[in-house]
Design a protein around this motif. Structure first.
Motif, mmCIF file in Angstrom:
data_model
loop_
_atom_site.group_PDB
_atom_site.id
_atom_site.type_symbol
_atom_site.label_atom_id
_atom_site.label_comp_id
_atom_site.label_asym_id
_atom_site.label_seq_id
_atom_site.Cartn_x
_atom_site.Cartn_y
_atom_site.Cartn_z
ATOM 1 N N CYS A 1 136.185 -13.878 114.407
ATOM 2 C CA CYS A 1 135.095 -14.033 113.441
ATOM 3 C C CYS A 1 135.165 -12.936 112.379
ATOM 4 O O CYS A 1 135.036 -13.209 111.183
ATOM 5 N N GLU A 2 135.367 -11.711 112.822
ATOM 6 C CA GLU A 2 135.456 -10.608 111.869
ATOM 7 C C GLU A 2 136.631 -10.810 110.917
ATOM 8 O O GLU A 2 136.490 -10.635 109.697
ATOM 9 N N GLU A 3 137.794 -11.173 111.457
ATOM 10 C CA GLU A 3 138.973 -11.365 110.604
ATOM 11 C C GLU A 3 138.750 -12.491 109.607
ATOM 12 O O GLU A 3 139.127 -12.392 108.433
ATOM 13 N N GLY A 4 138.126 -13.584 110.057
ATOM 14 C CA GLY A 4 137.861 -14.704 109.154
ATOM 15 C C GLY A 4 136.893 -14.330 108.047
ATOM 16 O O GLY A 4 137.077 -14.720 106.879
ATOM 17 N N ALA A 5 135.838 -13.568 108.403
ATOM 18 C CA ALA A 5 134.861 -13.158 107.397
ATOM 19 C C ALA A 5 135.480 -12.177 106.399
ATOM 20 O O ALA A 5 135.209 -12.248 105.192
ATOM 21 N N PRO B 1 130.177 -16.708 114.524
ATOM 22 C CA PRO B 1 131.342 -17.552 114.243
ATOM 23 C C PRO B 1 130.970 -18.983 113.858
ATOM 24 O O PRO B 1 131.675 -19.608 113.056
ATOM 25 N N ALA B 2 129.861 -19.500 114.414
ATOM 26 C CA ALA B 2 129.422 -20.839 114.011
ATOM 27 C C ALA B 2 129.038 -20.840 112.533
ATOM 28 O O ALA B 2 129.356 -21.779 111.787
ATOM 29 N N THR B 3 128.353 -19.785 112.105
ATOM 30 C CA THR B 3 127.953 -19.669 110.704
ATOM 31 C C THR B 3 129.174 -19.529 109.802
ATOM 32 O O THR B 3 129.235 -20.118 108.706
ATOM 33 N N LEU B 4 130.163 -18.763 110.249
ATOM 34 C CA LEU B 4 131.403 -18.614 109.477
ATOM 35 C C LEU B 4 132.109 -19.960 109.328
ATOM 36 O O LEU B 4 132.595 -20.305 108.232
ATOM 37 N N ALA B 5 132.159 -20.727 110.403
ATOM 38 C CA ALA B 5 132.830 -22.028 110.356
ATOM 39 C C ALA B 5 132.149 -22.982 109.392
ATOM 40 O O ALA B 5 132.781 -23.919 108.882
ATOM 41 N N LEU B 6 130.849 -22.746 109.121
ATOM 42 C CA LEU B 6 130.109 -23.578 108.172
ATOM 43 C C LEU B 6 130.242 -23.067 106.738
ATOM 44 O O LEU B 6 129.564 -23.549 105.833
ATOM 45 N N GLY B 7 131.097 -22.057 106.530
ATOM 46 C CA GLY B 7 131.386 -21.578 105.185
ATOM 47 C C GLY B 7 130.442 -20.524 104.672
ATOM 48 O O GLY B 7 130.420 -20.254 103.460
ATOM 49 N N ARG B 8 129.683 -19.843 105.569
ATOM 50 C CA ARG B 8 128.725 -18.820 105.123
ATOM 51 C C ARG B 8 129.184 -17.461 105.656
ATOM 52 O O ARG B 8 128.594 -16.876 106.561
ATOM 53 N N ALA B 9 130.264 -16.970 105.068
ATOM 54 C CA ALA B 9 130.911 -15.763 105.578
ATOM 55 C C ALA B 9 130.032 -14.520 105.450
ATOM 56 O O ALA B 9 130.020 -13.662 106.348
ATOM 57 N N GLU B 10 129.326 -14.392 104.355
ATOM 58 C CA GLU B 10 128.501 -13.201 104.173
ATOM 59 C C GLU B 10 127.395 -13.135 105.223
ATOM 60 O O GLU B 10 127.113 -12.080 105.801
ATOM 61 N N ARG B 11 126.783 -14.278 105.467
ATOM 62 C CA ARG B 11 125.732 -14.337 106.485
ATOM 63 C C ARG B 11 126.311 -14.028 107.870
ATOM 64 O O ARG B 11 125.696 -13.325 108.680
ATOM 65 N N ALA B 12 127.514 -14.534 108.144
ATOM 66 C CA ALA B 12 128.166 -14.270 109.431
ATOM 67 C C ALA B 12 128.439 -12.779 109.602
ATOM 68 O O ALA B 12 128.227 -12.214 110.684
#
Length: 754
Positions: free
Chosen positions: A712-716, A669-680
Motif C-alpha cells: 500500500c505504501e509503495e503504491g501510494a 489499501p482498499a482506498t488506494l485501489a479505488l484511486g484515492r492515493a492521498e487519502r490512503a
C-alpha cells in the motif's frame, strides 16, 4: 519533536471556578519549568497546589508541541500501577509484556511535552523513581508534580506554595535577601510569597458572591471579611468552605463564630474536645455505633495544618448529624461517584435511602462535596477528614465491604449485558467508575476472597478488552487466580466454575493479544480440566478458542481452523456466548489468511446477525473488519471500503486504539485501489500514530499483513510521489484518534487536534 505523533495537545480539564491571584507564583512556576526538568509544587492540603499547577501548565502550553498532560493520582493507591496510570492518561495502550515503565519511557523518549503528576504525596518514592527515569531518557519532557512533601529527585526544583496573603500581611517573611519569592541557593528550593493585592480577600469575596448571588461587602462587613481571611490564614480551601456558610450566616456572625472557635483553641489541651465534643456524640447517636474521632493529622503542630483542620472541623460541626454521617461514609469512594452508588453504599441506620439525595445536596451546598456533571467528588483533604471519622465510628470495614459488593454487582451486570443494546452506555459507565472498580478489586484481594476477586476480575473482561486497560486486567486476573491456584472444584457448570473459566479464558486471551504464546496454552489446559466429560460448550469451548488463538499467533492457520471448525454454528445462550463469538472471529481470521474469502464472508454474516440481534457494537465491528478483508481479497474494493468504514464505528465509540489501527490497515489499501492515493496515505499516517500507542504494529508476526501494508505504501508513493506521500502521511498522523477515525469514516479532512 514537533512531528505529528497522533497526540492531541493534552487533557487538562476546564476550570469550573475563577482563578484568583497567584500572579507572582505563576511567574515562579513558569520560570522553573524553563530551567528544570522536574518541578514539584509543595504545600499543605487545601493551599491550591493543583489549581496553580494546572494554570501554570495551561499558560505554558505552547512551549510543548506534543501537549500538556495531566495524570491525576489521587485515587491511585498501588505504586505498581503508577506507570500504567500515567500511560492511560497519555492514551498509550501497550499490548506487549514489557514492563510498563519501560514502555512509557521509550514512548516519551522523543516527545516534547509537559507531564503533570497531581497528588504524589502517598506515592512519593514511586513518583520520584518514575520522574528520575523520565528525566534520564526523555530529554524534552518536563515533569511538574504536586505533593505535600518534596520528591527525592536529584536536580529537581521544589517550590513551596504558601497561603494567600491576608489583610495586614505586609510583614510576611520574604526569604533570602528580601527576594519576594524566597529563592534559596544550592538546594533548588523556592518559597513562593506574594506582595501586592490581598488575594485572600479577593477570593473570599468572589466565592461569597457565588454562594449568595449579589452579595457585596460594605462598611462593617468589610472588616468582618478581612477577619475571616486572617483567621483562616489565607488557605484557599478554608476560605471556600467559609464562603459557603454565608448562605446561612452573615459575614459578621461568621467572623464572630470563627473568633470564638480559634480563641477556644488557644488552649492546646482543649483542642480535641472543641473539635469533637458534641459532634462525635451526634454522629454516634445517628449511626448507633461508638468510637473515637480519628482526626489527628500527621502534620499536626504546624499552624497552617492546624488552621485547615480547624476550618474543616468547624464546617463539619455546622453540618447536620446525617450530613456528618454521609460525609464519613463517602470517604470510601476514591474518586468521583454516582448518586445511585451513594444510596447503595451509604444508606443504612438512621440514613435512609430516600434521605441520601437531600443530605448529599446539603453537603454540596456547604462545599464539602462538589458536583461535576452528573457525578460528585470530594477534595482529598476533605475525604481524608471523613475517613478519619469513619474509622472512629467503627464503620469503615462495613462501608468498604458494601462498596466492594456494589461494584462486584456492577461488574456482573456489565458482563451480562455487554453484548447487547446497552454496550455504549456500559463502556461509559465502566470508564467513569474505573477508580471504584480498582478499589473494590483491591478490597476483595486484600481480604483473600478468591470467589469475589475471581468473579469480579473475570466479569470485567469487557472492560479489560475494550477500554484500553489490558495490562491492568492481566495484573488483577493474575492476583485473583493466585488466591486459589488449585481449586477443589474441577467439573460442572456451577457458578464458581463459570467464574473461574471466564477469568482463565480472559487472562489467556489477553496473553495472546500481548504476544505471549506460552500462557494461552496453559489457560487452555486449565479450561479443559474444568470441562465436563463430553462438554461442547462452556469450559471446553473456552479451551478450544484459546488453543486456536495461540495457533493463530504462531501463524498455523490450518491448525486453527481444525481446532474450531467442528464447533456448532449456533451460539450458546449462556455465559459461553463470548467464547463462541471470539471463536468464530478467530476462525474467520484464520480462513482469511488462507484466502478462503467466500467462507469468511458467510461466517461473518452469521456472526453479525447474532451480535446485531443482541444490539452489539464491539464484536460486530470485528466481523465487519473481516468482511472488509474478504471483499478486498475478492477484488471488490468498494465493498471492502464500506465494510471497513462501518467496522470503525465500534472502536470509535469504545476508544479501542488497537482495533482502530488494525481496521485502518485494511481501509488504506482498499482506498488506494479505488484511486484515492492521498487519502490512503493519510489513513496510513493515522494508523501509524495509533500503532505507536499500543506498542507497535504486530505486522512483523504476520507476513501477510506486513506485505499488504508495504504494498500500500509503495503504491501510494508511486501515485503521489514521495513528497506528497510524506505530507499526507504526516497530516494523518497529526489528526489524533478521534479526528482520524471521523475522517476515515467519510468526513472531510479536519485540522489536527489542538
Amino acid at each position: 519533536m514537533s512531528a505529528p505523533s497522533g497526540l492531541s495537545r493534552g487533557n487538562l480539564p476546564a476550570e469550573t471556578t475563577s482563578f484568583v491571584g497567584r500572579g507572582p507564583e505563576l511567574t515562579v512556576v513558569g520560570g522553573a519549568l524553563r530551567d528544570a526538568r522536574v518541578v514539584t509544587i509543595t504545600g499543605p492540603g487545601g493551599v491550591g497546589k493543583t489549581r496553580l499547577a494546572l494554570r501554570a501548565a495551561a499558560a505554558a502550553r505552547e512551549r510543548w508541541p506534543d501537549g500538556v498532560w495531566l495524570a491525576d493520582l489521587s485515587a491511585l493507591h498501588s505504586p505498581e500501577l503508577l506507570a500504567l496510570t500515567v500511560s492511560e492518561s497519555l492514551r498509550i495502550v501497550d499490548q506487549t509484556v514489557r514492563p510498563m515503565a519501560v514502555v512509557l519511557a521509550e514512548w516519551l523518549a522523543d516527545k516534547e511535552l509537559l507531564l503533570v503528576l497531581d497528588t504524589c504525596e502517598h506515592l512519593v518514592e514511586a513518583c520520584a523513581s518514575l520522574a528520575t527515569e523520565l528525566a534520564a531518557v526523555a530529554p524534552k519532557v518536563t515533569v511538574l508534580c504536586t505533593s505535600r512533601q518534596p520528591l527525592p529527585v536529584r536536580g529537581a526544583q521544589v517550590l513551596e506554595l504558601r497561603p494567600l496573603a491576608v489583610p495586614g500581611d505586609g510583614d510576611r517573611d520574604t526569604g533570602r535577601d528580601g527576594d519576594p519569592h524566597g529563592a534559596r541557593d544550592g538546594d533548588g528550593d523556592t518559597s513562593m510569597d506574594t506582595d501586592g493585592p490581598c488575594e485572600s480577600l479577593e477570593l473570599f469575596t468572589e466565592r461569597a458572591a457565588a454562594a449568595v448571588p449579589g452579595l457585596r461587602f460594605a462598611g462593617a462587613d468589610v472588616a468582618a471579611a478581612e477577619e475571616v481571611c486572617r483567621r483562616l490564614d489565607g488557605i484557599p480551601l478554608a476560605l471556600e468552605l467559609a464562603a459557603a456558610r454565608l448562605r446561612q450566616l452573615s459575614v459578621t456572625r461568621l467572623a464572630a463564630e470563627l473568633r470564638l472557635r480559634f480563641e477556644t483553641l488557644d488552649e492546646p489541651a482543649e483542642e480535641d474536645a472543641a473539635g469533637t465534643e458534641g459532634t462525635m456524640a451526634d454522629v454516634e447517636g445517628a449511626a448507633g455505633t461508638a468510637g473515637a474521632a480519628g482526626a489527628d493529622s500527621t502534620e499536626a503542630g504546624l499552624d497552617r495544618h492546624r488552621t485547615l483542620r480547624t476550618a474543616i472541623g468547624w464546617s463539619h460541626e455546622l453540618c447536620t448529624p446525617l450530613e456528618r454521617l454521609l460525609w464519613a461514609r463517602l470517604a470510601v469512594f476514591p474518586g468521583s461517584f454516582d448518586p445511585a452508588f451513594v444510596r447503595e453504599v451509604c444508606a443504612g441506620g438512621p440514613l435512609g435511602a430516600d434521605q441520601v439525595g437531600p443530605v448529599l445536596a446539603g453537603l454540596v451546598d456547604k462545599s464539602v462535596v462538589t458536583r461535576v456533571g452528573d457525578r460528585y467528588r470530594m477534595l482529598d483533604t476533605i475525604r481524608e477528614y471523613g475517613g478519619q471519622w469513619l474509622a472512629g465510628l467503627g464503620e469503615e470495614p462495613g462501608v468498604r465491604r458494601r462498596h466492594a459488593e456494589a461494584f462486584l454487582r456492577l461488574a456482573r451486570e456489565a458482563d451480562a449485558e455487554w453484548i447487547g443494546p446497552r454496550q455504549r452506555q456500559w463502556y461509559g459507565r465502566l470508564a467513569a467508575e474505573h477508580a471504584n472498580l480498582r478499589a473494590a478489586l483491591d478490597f476483595h484481594l486484600a481480604r483473600g476472597d478468591a470467589a469475589a476477586a475471581v468473579g469480579m476480575a473475570g466479569a470485567l473482561w469487557c472492560f479489560w478488552f475494550c477500554c484500553g486497560v489490558q495490562r491492568e486486567g492481566c495484573d488483577y486476573l493474575d492476583r485473583a487466580l493466585a488466591l486459589d491456584p488449585s481449586p477443589g472444584y474441577l467439573r460442572g457448570e456451577t457458578g464458581p466454575v463459570r467464574d473461574r473459566v471466564r477469568a482463565v479464558w480472559v487472562r489467556g486471551y489477553l496473553a495472546n493479544v500481548q504476544g505471549d504464546s506460552a500462557f494461552p496454552e496453559e489457560a487452555a489446559r486449565q479450561c479443559a480440566a474444568m470441562a465436563r466429560p463430553g462438554d461442547r460448550t462452556g469450559a471446553a469451548l473456552a479451551a478450544a478458542q484459546l488453543t486456536a488463538a495461540r495457533l493463530t499467533l504462531y501463524g498455523d492457520q490450518r491448525a486453527t481452523v481444525a481446532a474450531l471448525e467442528g464447533w456448532s454454528a449456533e451460539p450458546p445462550e449462556d455465559y459461553a456466548f463470548p467464547f463462541w463469538v471470539m471463536g468464530r472471529l478467530t476462525l474467520g481470521y484464520a480462513l482469511a489468511q488462507l484466502g478462503e474469502f467466500d467462507t469468511v464472508s458467510e461466517l461473518m454474516s452469521r456472526v453479525r446477525q447474532q451480535c446485531g440481534a443482541r444490539g452489539d457494537l464491539w464484536a460486530s465491528s470485528i466481523a465487519q473488519y473481516l468482511c472488509a478483508i474478504a471483499e478486498a481479497g475478492n477484488g471488490r474494493f468498494g465493498q471492502a471500503q464500506a465494510h471497513a468504514e462501518r467496522a470503525l464505528a465500534g472502536p470509535q465509540v469504545l476508544g479501542d486504539t488497537l482495533m482502530s489501527a488494525v481496521i485502518l490497515d485494511v481501509l488504506a489499501p482498499a482506498t488506494l485501489a479505488l484511486g484515492r492515493a492521498e487519502r490512503a496515505a493519510c489513513f496510513q499516517g493515522v494508523a501509524d500514530s495509533l500503532w505507536q500507542r499500543v506498542g507497535g504494529s504486530p505486522h512483523s508476526k504476520s507476513p501477510h499483513f506486513q506485505q499488504a501494508r508495504q504494498a500500500c505504501e509503495e503504491g501510494a508513493r508511486q501515485a503521489l510521489g514521495d513528497p506528497a506521500y510524506e505530507r499526507a502521511f504526516r497530516d494523518g498522523a497529526a489528526l489524533g484518534m478521534s479526528r482520524g477515525l471521523a475522517y476515515a469514516r467519510g468526513a472531510e479532512l479536519p485540522s489536527p487536534e489542538g
